[in-house]
Design a protein around this motif. Structure first.
Motif, PDB file in Angstrom:
ATOM      1  N   THR A 164     116.031 -15.020 -22.255  1.00 10.77           N
ATOM      2  CA  THR A 164     117.130 -15.583 -21.476  1.00 10.77           C
ATOM      3  C   THR A 164     118.318 -14.622 -21.448  1.00 10.77           C
ATOM      4  O   THR A 164     118.421 -13.704 -22.268  1.00 10.77           O
ATOM      5  N   ARG A 165     119.213 -14.872 -20.497  1.00 12.66           N
ATOM      6  CA  ARG A 165     120.415 -14.043 -20.379  1.00 12.66           C
ATOM      7  C   ARG A 165     121.307 -14.212 -21.598  1.00 12.66           C
ATOM      8  O   ARG A 165     121.938 -13.259 -22.055  1.00 12.66           O
ATOM      9  N   TRP A 166     121.353 -15.435 -22.136  1.00 10.96           N
ATOM     10  CA  TRP A 166     122.157 -15.651 -23.336  1.00 10.96           C
ATOM     11  C   TRP A 166     121.651 -14.802 -24.493  1.00 10.96           C
ATOM     12  O   TRP A 166     122.444 -14.206 -25.230  1.00 10.96           O
ATOM     13  N   GLY A 167     120.322 -14.710 -24.645  1.00  7.68           N
ATOM     14  CA  GLY A 167     119.763 -13.891 -25.711  1.00  7.68           C
ATOM     15  C   GLY A 167     120.095 -12.417 -25.535  1.00  7.68           C
ATOM     16  O   GLY A 167     120.425 -11.715 -26.509  1.00  7.68           O
ATOM     17  N   SER A 168     120.034 -11.921 -24.309  1.00  9.07           N
ATOM     18  CA  SER A 168     120.366 -10.515 -24.073  1.00  9.07           C
ATOM     19  C   SER A 168     121.852 -10.263 -24.322  1.00  9.07           C
ATOM     20  O   SER A 168     122.235  -9.204 -24.833  1.00  9.07           O
ATOM     21  N   ARG A 169     122.700 -11.217 -23.963  1.00  5.32           N
ATOM     22  CA  ARG A 169     124.127 -11.064 -24.231  1.00  5.32           C
ATOM     23  C   ARG A 169     124.405 -11.070 -25.724  1.00  5.32           C
ATOM     24  O   ARG A 169     125.269 -10.324 -26.211  1.00  5.32           O
ATOM     25  N   LEU A 170     123.685 -11.909 -26.462  1.00  2.00           N
ATOM     26  CA  LEU A 170     123.863 -11.948 -27.909  1.00  2.00           C
ATOM     27  C   LEU A 170     123.467 -10.613 -28.528  1.00  2.00           C
ATOM     28  O   LEU A 170     124.197 -10.069 -29.367  1.00  2.00           O
ATOM     29  N   ARG A 171     122.327 -10.064 -28.125  1.00  2.47           N
ATOM     30  CA  ARG A 171     121.895  -8.774 -28.678  1.00  2.47           C
ATOM     31  C   ARG A 171     122.887  -7.668 -28.324  1.00  2.47           C
ATOM     32  O   ARG A 171     123.168  -6.790 -29.139  1.00  2.47           O
ATOM     33  N   ALA A 172     123.412  -7.705 -27.096  1.00  2.00           N
ATOM     34  CA  ALA A 172     124.403  -6.699 -26.696  1.00  2.00           C
ATOM     35  C   ALA A 172     125.680  -6.832 -27.522  1.00  2.00           C
ATOM     36  O   ALA A 172     126.265  -5.834 -27.953  1.00  2.00           O
ATOM     37  N   ALA A 173     126.126  -8.073 -27.757  1.00  4.24           N
ATOM     38  CA  ALA A 173     127.339  -8.295 -28.542  1.00  4.24           C
ATOM     39  C   ALA A 173     127.159  -7.840 -29.986  1.00  4.24           C
ATOM     40  O   ALA A 173     128.096  -7.331 -30.617  1.00  4.24           O
ATOM     41  N   VAL A 174     125.962  -8.003 -30.520  1.00  2.00           N
ATOM     42  CA  VAL A 174     125.689  -7.585 -31.895  1.00  2.00           C
ATOM     43  C   VAL A 174     125.666  -6.071 -31.997  1.00  2.00           C
ATOM     44  O   VAL A 174     126.215  -5.481 -32.930  1.00  2.00           O
ATOM     45  N   ASP A 175     125.035  -5.403 -31.025  1.00  2.00           N
ATOM     46  CA  ASP A 175     124.902  -3.949 -31.088  1.00  2.00           C
ATOM     47  C   ASP A 175     126.256  -3.253 -30.965  1.00  2.00           C
ATOM     48  O   ASP A 175     126.534  -2.306 -31.706  1.00  2.00           O
ATOM     49  N   ASP A 176     127.091  -3.675 -30.043  1.00  2.00           N
ATOM     50  CA  ASP A 176     128.404  -3.044 -29.864  1.00  2.00           C
ATOM     51  C   ASP A 176     129.331  -4.034 -29.159  1.00  2.00           C
ATOM     52  O   ASP A 176     129.218  -4.258 -27.950  1.00  2.00           O
ATOM     53  N   GLN A 177     130.241  -4.627 -29.912  1.00  2.00           N
ATOM     54  CA  GLN A 177     131.109  -5.660 -29.357  1.00  2.00           C
ATOM     55  C   GLN A 177     132.038  -5.106 -28.281  1.00  2.00           C
ATOM     56  O   GLN A 177     132.276  -5.747 -27.265  1.00  2.00           O
ATOM     57  N   ARG A 178     132.564  -3.905 -28.489  1.00  2.00           N
ATOM     58  CA  ARG A 178     133.526  -3.346 -27.538  1.00  2.00           C
ATOM     59  C   ARG A 178     132.866  -3.043 -26.196  1.00  2.00           C
ATOM     60  O   ARG A 178     133.414  -3.344 -25.141  1.00  2.00           O
ATOM     61  N   VAL A 179     131.676  -2.454 -26.241  1.00  2.00           N
ATOM     62  CA  VAL A 179     130.964  -2.160 -25.000  1.00  2.00           C
ATOM     63  C   VAL A 179     130.563  -3.455 -24.298  1.00  2.00           C
ATOM     64  O   VAL A 179     130.684  -3.571 -23.066  1.00  2.00           O
ATOM     65  N   ALA A 180     130.091  -4.440 -25.076  1.00  2.00           N
ATOM     66  CA  ALA A 180     129.703  -5.719 -24.476  1.00  2.00           C
ATOM     67  C   ALA A 180     130.894  -6.385 -23.807  1.00  2.00           C
ATOM     68  O   ALA A 180     130.790  -6.921 -22.695  1.00  2.00           O
ATOM     69  N   ALA A 181     132.051  -6.357 -24.471  1.00  3.84           N
ATOM     70  CA  ALA A 181     133.252  -6.944 -23.876  1.00  3.84           C
ATOM     71  C   ALA A 181     133.653  -6.186 -22.611  1.00  3.84           C
ATOM     72  O   ALA A 181     134.103  -6.786 -21.625  1.00  3.84           O
ATOM     73  N   GLY A 182     133.481  -4.859 -22.616  1.00  3.84           N
ATOM     74  CA  GLY A 182     133.791  -4.068 -21.440  1.00  3.84           C
ATOM     75  C   GLY A 182     132.888  -4.378 -20.261  1.00  3.84           C
ATOM     76  O   GLY A 182     133.286  -4.199 -19.100  1.00  3.84           O
ATOM     77  N   LEU A 183     131.679  -4.856 -20.535  1.00  4.00           N
ATOM     78  CA  LEU A 183     130.745  -5.237 -19.476  1.00  4.00           C
ATOM     79  C   LEU A 183     130.976  -6.663 -18.980  1.00  4.00           C
ATOM     80  O   LEU A 183     130.219  -7.143 -18.129  1.00  4.00           O
ATOM     81  N   GLY A 184     131.976  -7.320 -19.525  1.00  5.59           N
ATOM     82  CA  GLY A 184     132.300  -8.661 -19.065  1.00  5.59           C
ATOM     83  C   GLY A 184     131.705  -9.780 -19.889  1.00  5.59           C
ATOM     84  O   GLY A 184     131.792 -10.953 -19.504  1.00  5.59           O
ATOM     85  N   ILE A 185     131.115  -9.470 -21.029  1.00 10.92           N
ATOM     86  CA  ILE A 185     130.525 -10.492 -21.888  1.00 10.92           C
ATOM     87  C   ILE A 185     131.614 -11.076 -22.793  1.00 10.92           C
ATOM     88  O   ILE A 185     132.358 -10.323 -23.442  1.00 10.92           O
ATOM     89  N   ASP A 186     131.714 -12.381 -22.814  1.00  9.22           N
ATOM     90  CA  ASP A 186     132.667 -13.050 -23.702  1.00  9.22           C
ATOM     91  C   ASP A 186     132.052 -13.094 -25.106  1.00  9.22           C
ATOM     92  O   ASP A 186     131.306 -14.014 -25.451  1.00  9.22           O
TER      93      ASP A 186
END
Length: 291
Positions: A164-186
């Protein structure tokens, strides 16, 4: 032997659901939450008290046992846990163990120190037997229900994390919070929902385990070591590791207490030491993953 194996699998599946939220918060969020058992205890008390005092059906109590601790976990994550994400693990351990003692004292004050008794519905009582002699399989209906429900939850959560998209967002947030936030992930919302789901799963496990494990204010302290063993032995990089670790420990615990009752939980601790000496990072660790 088959009956012991069946009971061990049921016990292991229950341990898995109880420890799964801790595996998620430690493996994905890198937060050591020793107060995980308090959320399990909350789910157990919600179920028992609703059934005893309001005659709420058991199947209606289970979603409430998930929703109550999930809501509580979400509130605590937003107010107490979030400032500690970047703190050393020692600070996280001291903080969460303090929450455990607060939860134990609160449960003792409001619900009393006596063991709570949960009356299962008639269709979950009794057992079905197959075969004969050493190959007779006695399947308790409630244990069969636990195996089926926990298996469905495992498949659903694996799909949620991997597909799911939520799972991919979670993995992205875990790997690098700053990059994930820059991509628009809360990132804060992702961590909040993850912590709430983990707390809800603990509450559901506490509701399911109230009849098998017993329920009293010492529950978080009594089973804390089992949650940690499941996570340590199975590893935190996937769901598969804690699942197999919980099944292995459940079968070993049931068989050990049946064949060598004087040793008690010594069998489980010995097995944990052997496995961790063999694979210090746990049974399953992704190559190149964060250790």
């Amino acid at each position: 032997m088959l009956t012991l194996l069946f009971d061990g699998i049921a016990y292991g599946m229950l341990l898995f659901i109880l420890a799964l939220g801790l595996a998620v918060t430690m493996g994905l969020m890198h937060f050591v939450n020793l107060a995980h058992g308090a959320f399990a205890m909350a789910g157990g008390y919600i179920t028992v008290l609703l059934m005893q005092r309001l005659d709420v059906p058991f199947l209606v109590c289970l979603p409430l046992a998930f929703a109550g601790p999930a809501l509580l976990g979400g509130v605590l994550e937003r107010t107490l846990y979030r400032p500690l994400y970047r703190k050393p693990h020692l600070d996280q351990v001291l903080f969460s163990i303090g929450l455990v003692f607060i939860a134990v004292a609160g449960a003792d004050y409001f619900a009393g120190s006596t063991q709570q008794i949960m009356q299962l519905p008639e269709w979950l009582k009794g057992r079905t037997e197959w075969g004969s002699g050493a190959f007779m399989l006695g399947m308790g209906h409630y244990r069969l229900f636990i195996i089926a429900l926990c298996a469905a939850l495992t498949v659903g959560l694996q799909y949620l994390l991997a597909r799911t998209r939520w799972g991919s967002r979670l993995r992205a947030a875990v790997d690098d919070q700053r990059v994930a936030a820059g991509l628009g992930i809360d990132v804060n919302l992702v961590f909040l929902s993850t912590f709430a789901i983990g707390s809800g799963l603990a509450g559901l496990g506490g509701a399911l385990g109230a009849e098998m494990l017993g329920l009293d204010p010492s529950f978080p302290l009594k089973f804390m070591i089992y949650f940690l063993i499941v996570v340590a032995v199975g590893g935190t990089s996937s769901i598969t590791g804690p699942l197999l670790a919980a099944l292995l420990l459940g079968i070993a615990d049931v068989a050990g207490k049946y064949y060598i009752p004087k040793l008690g939980a010594f069998i489980v601790y010995s097995l944990m030491i052997v496995i961790l000496l063999w694979r210090p990072q746990g049974l399953f660790v992704r190559q190149g993953g964060r250790k």
